[in-house]
Motif scaffolding. Structure first.
Motif, short mmCIF file in Angstrom:
data_model
loop_
_atom_site.label_atom_id
_atom_site.label_comp_id
_atom_site.label_asym_id
_atom_site.label_seq_id
_atom_site.Cartn_x
_atom_site.Cartn_y
_atom_site.Cartn_z
N ARG A 198 20.26 6.70 11.10
CA ARG A 198 19.48 6.05 10.05
C ARG A 198 18.05 5.82 10.51
O ARG A 198 17.11 5.95 9.72
N VAL A 199 17.87 5.46 11.77
CA VAL A 199 16.52 5.28 12.31
C VAL A 199 15.76 6.61 12.28
O VAL A 199 14.61 6.67 11.85
N ASP A 204 10.31 9.89 5.52
CA ASP A 204 9.36 9.06 4.76
C ASP A 204 7.97 9.14 5.37
O ASP A 204 6.96 9.20 4.65
N TYR A 205 7.90 9.12 6.70
CA TYR A 205 6.59 9.17 7.35
C TYR A 205 5.94 10.55 7.19
O TYR A 205 4.71 10.65 7.14
N ARG A 206 6.74 11.59 7.11
CA ARG A 206 6.19 12.91 6.84
C ARG A 206 5.59 12.95 5.44
O ARG A 206 4.49 13.48 5.23
N ASN A 207 6.30 12.35 4.47
CA ASN A 207 5.77 12.28 3.10
C ASN A 207 4.47 11.47 3.06
O ASN A 207 3.53 11.82 2.33
N LEU A 208 4.41 10.38 3.85
CA LEU A 208 3.22 9.55 3.88
C LEU A 208 2.04 10.32 4.49
O LEU A 208 0.92 10.26 3.97
N ALA A 209 2.29 11.06 5.55
CA ALA A 209 1.23 11.85 6.17
C ALA A 209 0.71 12.92 5.23
O ALA A 209 -0.51 13.16 5.14
N ASP A 210 1.61 13.56 4.49
CA ASP A 210 1.20 14.60 3.56
C ASP A 210 0.39 14.02 2.40
O ASP A 210 -0.58 14.63 1.94
N ALA A 211 0.78 12.81 1.95
CA ALA A 211 0.11 12.21 0.79
C ALA A 211 -1.27 11.65 1.15
O ALA A 211 -2.18 11.65 0.32
N LYS A 217 0.80 -1.23 0.00
CA LYS A 217 0.00 0.00 0.00
C LYS A 217 0.83 1.27 0.00
O LYS A 217 0.47 2.26 -0.64
N TRP A 218 1.96 1.29 0.73
CA TRP A 218 2.68 2.55 0.94
C TRP A 218 4.17 2.50 0.59
O TRP A 218 4.90 3.44 0.92
N SER A 219 4.65 1.46 -0.07
CA SER A 219 6.10 1.30 -0.24
C SER A 219 6.76 2.45 -0.99
O SER A 219 7.96 2.68 -0.83
N ASP A 220 6.00 3.17 -1.82
CA ASP A 220 6.61 4.29 -2.54
C ASP A 220 6.82 5.50 -1.65
O ASP A 220 7.49 6.46 -2.05
N LEU A 221 6.25 5.45 -0.43
CA LEU A 221 6.38 6.57 0.50
C LEU A 221 7.12 6.17 1.77
O LEU A 221 8.06 6.84 2.19
#
Length: 343
Positions: free
Chosen positions: A226-227, A233-240, A191-195
């Motif tokens: 790295r963590v 990525d999670y910021r991009n997911l929240a925005d999308a 579902k979200w691998s691109d983000l």
């Protein structure tokens, strides 16, 4: 005087002794856990019908969870489907003999004792699942060639599944608690691998409170930088998605938690951290500390985190709860009632 080794005058022959300790050791029986077979028995239509006649509703649920989670230990299966260890081992052995599941025991390291038996879906079990759903093995997504037993991510996968199994167990024994949804890493990637690539997505409900969350299970093998970089990525997911979903970091020790929290303080995402524990209510209990937190702030239960960030409006995943989830909970409740009566 007789020159026989036993001192008698009969015609007995001297006992043959192994020449070395290595040779003697070869004569001792070796009890080992069989690895995942390289080639499992061929399953034709007749064999599949015979297998289906042996599988119970609980067996099908075990096979389904092995398919979803790739590998589960005996302890995890006991928490989820049984009440005592003997019943767990007995039933899983039968499923193994039916080639519905496979098993292996990974090396635990010197001085660490024996690792628990790990179970994975077998070819016959996958065929039974596919036949029940009216689809092919390819459509089911089963691939017997995936090297689960030697995967470098095996410990990480077991850790994520342990988090799930403890929530599942707590819900089974707590009328006010429900694990409404759990998406594995594979489902999240679809579902979200691109983000972003969460280790899992869950929805937990307890005592009238509910929280959706992403899980990051940390084993301590990655650098803290790295963590922390995963927050982008999670910021991009929240925005999308227009959903502000809490991100939970499940860490191996207090020192790593303290150091990681220093790197996460500046984020505007809802974040909470906790240290791996199986005591009390496990991850459902009062082990979570939101970011930011005040001096001396008490840790919170998982369900109470819905109020952990009062300045944020947390979103809900509209696809996380379906009627099938309700039926599944009722089904598992019936299993436990029957199991308790039989013990």
């Amino acid at each position: 005087m007789s020159d026989k080794p036993c001192g008698c005058s009969c015609t007995c022959q001297p006992a043959k002794q192994p020449a070395t300790r290595t040779a003697a050791a070869r004569k001792l029986p070796r009890f080992t856990i069989q690895p995942i077979p390289a080639a499992q028995p061929r399953l034709d239509h007749t064999a599949l019908m015979m297998l289906a006649a042996r599988l119970t509703e609980r067996d099908y649920q075990i096979l389904e969870h092995l398919h979803r989670h790739r590998v589960l230990t005996t302890h995890q299966l006991q928490r989820m489907f049984f009440t005592i260890a003997q019943a767990t081992r007995a039933r899983m052995t039968i499923l193994f003999e039916l080639n519905a599941v496979t098993r292996f025991r990974p090396w635990a390291g010197y001085g660490a004792g024996s690792a628990p038996i790990h179970w994975a879906l077998g070819k016959a079990g996958a065929a039974a699942l596919a036949a029940r759903q009216g689809i092919t093995l390819k459509e089911l997504g089963y691939n017997p060639d995936i090297p689960v037993a030697v995967s470098s991510r095996l410990a990480h996968q077991i850790g994520v599944n342990d988090f799930f199994s403890h929530l599942h167990s707590h819900a089974r024994h707590t009328p006010q608690a429900t694990l409404k949804a759990w998406w594995s890493e594979r489902q999240c990637a679809t579902k979200w691998s691109d983000l972003a690539r969460p280790d899992a997505y869950g929805c937990w409900h307890e005592n009238g409170r509910q929280i959706d969350f992403f899980l990051e299970h940390d084993t301590g093998t990655e650098t803290l930088k790295r963590v922390a970089d995963k927050l982008h990525d999670y910021r991009n997911l929240a925005d999308a998605t227009n959903h502000t979903t809490p991100l939970l970091f499940w860490l191996p020790n207090p020192t790593r938690e303290t150091n990681l929290r220093k790197l996460l303080t500046g984020s505007d995402l809802p974040i909470a951290t906790a240290v791996h524990t199986t005591h009390g209510d496990g991850p459902a209990g009062p082990v979570w500390l939101p970011i930011p937190s005040g001096a001396g702030q008490a840790r919170m239960r998982l369900a109470d985190l819905d109020n952990g960030w009062p300045h944020l409006a947390l979103g809900r995943n509209s696809q996380q709860h379906t009627a099938a989830d309700d039926n599944y909970d009722e089904f598992l409740d019936s299993i436990f009632q029957e199991d308790n009566k039989s013990r």
